[in-house]
Design an enzyme around this catalytic site. Structure first.
Site, PDB file in Angstrom:
ATOM      1  N   GLU A 108      -6.382  12.544   2.156  1.00  0.00           N
ATOM      2  CA  GLU A 108      -7.607  12.264   2.833  1.00  0.00           C
ATOM      3  C   GLU A 108      -7.749  13.134   4.199  1.00  0.00           C
ATOM      4  OE1 GLU A 108      -8.036   7.835   3.246  1.00  0.00           O
ATOM      5  OE2 GLU A 108      -6.025   8.259   2.855  1.00  0.00           O
TER       6      GLU A 108
ATOM      7  N   LYS B 206       0.763  -1.153   0.051  1.00  0.00           N
ATOM      8  CA  LYS B 206       0.033   0.036   0.028  1.00  0.00           C
ATOM      9  C   LYS B 206       0.857   1.195   0.024  1.00  0.00           C
ATOM     10  CE  LYS B 206      -3.909   0.287   0.060  1.00  0.00           C
ATOM     11  NZ  LYS B 206      -4.849   0.215   1.309  1.00  0.00           N
TER      12      LYS B 206
END
Ligand code: ARG
Length: 461
Positions: free
Chosen positions: A291, A284
């Site tokens: 965000e 990831k």
């Protein structure tokens, strides 16, 4: 012990819970430099008008500068029993100067003092946020040449709509942040008004010169009504609103780039230094910064909301409720500043995934609207053309091809006037070439806008 704000009228000291409950120094200590500046200007005016002597003013000014240096150096103890930063500074002055220090508060109250200090602070905050907005605009403009030839799909309803040049996209954000800058400047005019000397609520019987203080502090004017002045927090709410708009704009960018960096979109690679990993999934690379920009917008909206509720139904004039305005605006300013500061290098450093964007440009019939306009230019009424192109798109969907891959027979079946000229306007690239209107994604128009922005921001690249 009686605290400085409790006069001789009190027969007893405060309940032990009261000090903790009512203090504001834990947050309004941030106003110390503004408080010192306001007090120096006030003392100079008092001396000019014979309310204190010049020698006394000199002592006061010197003392205040020393106190400011101590606070700046972290050598100043903050005690809740002194309530706020204003009382702390005045008490420290009195401890140094005795009766001379006791003269400083002539012709003012904390109500106008707090409002003035806060206005000075907000004025600086506005200027700082404005600078950060320009940095972000620069980051967008700096991408324009780099991405000049990239065509992106523009979306409406998050469905593919029309092709646009990447710089057209970047400048869309510049425009949004430009309106924020304009809002800041407009709001600044109302922030930049002196309330000092309106005193508690009715003004003062002392011969002060409010205009003189205002000039010394760089205010553009003085407030005209003392009752209004001590109750007015419009400037706080307005600033919070503008900050909220900035956060909203940032959250749109954040959301868009979070989407764009997914495998599904695969439009953009965010700079790795601004991404985070996962503690369990080794593959990831997460867009946490974007965000959190999106997430922190909630705090800013929350601050604006709190402020709106705070002033609702407050009777004139000063009410202690107003003390609660500071944590909200401080937080909104801090949050938006941090978001702007981190957004700029992300915008600057992200890379468009050109191959993947180009490979997907045939999807979504981005050229349908420009083709419809081609038919309009061929004298087919818009409504007819709209319907016709819809039918052709349906046919192309059924055949799983793009509009440019449909055979001429399909076009001629749709309308007998059509010939192989249609292929000259089909495809995203040709669609881009067809735009002409001001403010559109036409290459010449975008180039003009890029030039305008470069000039405006004086970016060197
Ligand atoms: N700490 C207070 C504030 O920030 C000062 C209030 C002064 N006025 C008063 N009447 N108690 O608003």
């Amino acid at each position: 012990m009686s605290t400085p704000s409790r006069s001789g009228v009190f027969g007893e000291g405060p309940n032990r819970l009261v000090e903790q409950f009512t203090e504001s120094v834990s947050f309004d200590h941030r106003l110390y430099a503004q408080d010192v500046a306001g007090s120096i200007a006030h003392s100079q005016m008092l001396a000019e008008n014979g309310i204190i002597s010049r020698d006394e003013q000199q002592l006061i000014e010197h003392g205040l500068l020393e106190i400011r240096a101590e606070i700046a150096a972290g050598n100043f103890e903050l005690r809740t029993e002194l309530e706020d930063i204003h009382m702390h500074i005045e008490k420290a002055l009195i401890d140094r100067l005795g009766d001379v220090g006791r003269k400083l508060h002539s012709g003012r109250s904390r109500n106008d003092q707090v409002a003035t200090d806060f206005r000075l602070w907000v004025r600086d905050a506005i200027d700082d946020v404005d600078k950060k907005l320009v940095e972000l605009q620069r980051a967008f403009v700096s991408r324009c040449d780099r991405d000049a030839d990239v065509i992106l799909p523009a979306y409406t309803h998050l469905q593919r709509a029309q092709p646009v040049l990447a710089p057209h996209y970047w400048l869309a954000y510049c425009e949004k942040f430009e309106r924020d800058r304009q809002r800041l400047q407009d709001c600044r005019r109302r922030v930049n008004v002196s309330t000092l000397g309106t005193a508690a609520v009715a003004g003062t019987t002392l011969q002060i010169d409010r205009h003189d203080v205002a000039r010394r502090l760089g205010f553009e004017g003085v407030s005209a009504n003392s009752i209004d002045s001590s109750s007015d927090r419009d400037f706080v709410l307005e600033t919070a609103f503008v900050l909220t708009m900035i956060a909203e704009h940032l959250s749109t960018l954040a959301e868009e780039w979070v989407l764009w960096s997914t495998v599904e979109f695969n439009f953009i690679k965010l700079p790795q230094a601004f991404c985070t990993g996962s503690s369990i999934m080794p593959q990831k690379i997460n867009p946490d910064v974007m965000e959190l920009i999106r997430g922190k917008t909630a705090r800013v909206v929350g601050s604006l909301h709190s402020l709106l509720v705070l002033v609702k139904g407050l009777p004139l004039a000063y009410n202690r409720d107003l003390q609660e305005d500071k944590p909200q605006l401080f937080d909104a300013v801090d949050t938006v500043s941090a978001c702007l500061e981190i957004a700029a290098p992300v915008v600057q450093g992200a890379e468009l995934n050109r191959d993947s964007i180009t490979a997907g440009l045939d999807r979504g019939y981005l050229d349908a609207t420009t083709f419809m306009e081609y038919l309009i230019r061929r004298n087919i009424p818009q409504r007819t053309a709209h319907h016709l192109v819809g039918q052709l798109v349906r046919k192309a969907i059924d055949k799983r091809v793009s509009l440019s891959e449909l055979p001429l027979s399909d076009y001629q079946e749709a309308h007998p006037d059509l010939d192989d000229g249609v292929y000259e306007v089909l495809g995203a690239e040709k669609a881009i070439d067809a735009f002409v209107s001001y403010g559109s994604t036409a290459s010449v128009e975008v180039a003009k806008q890029v030039e305008r922005w470069k000039k405006k921001l004086e970016t060197k690249d």
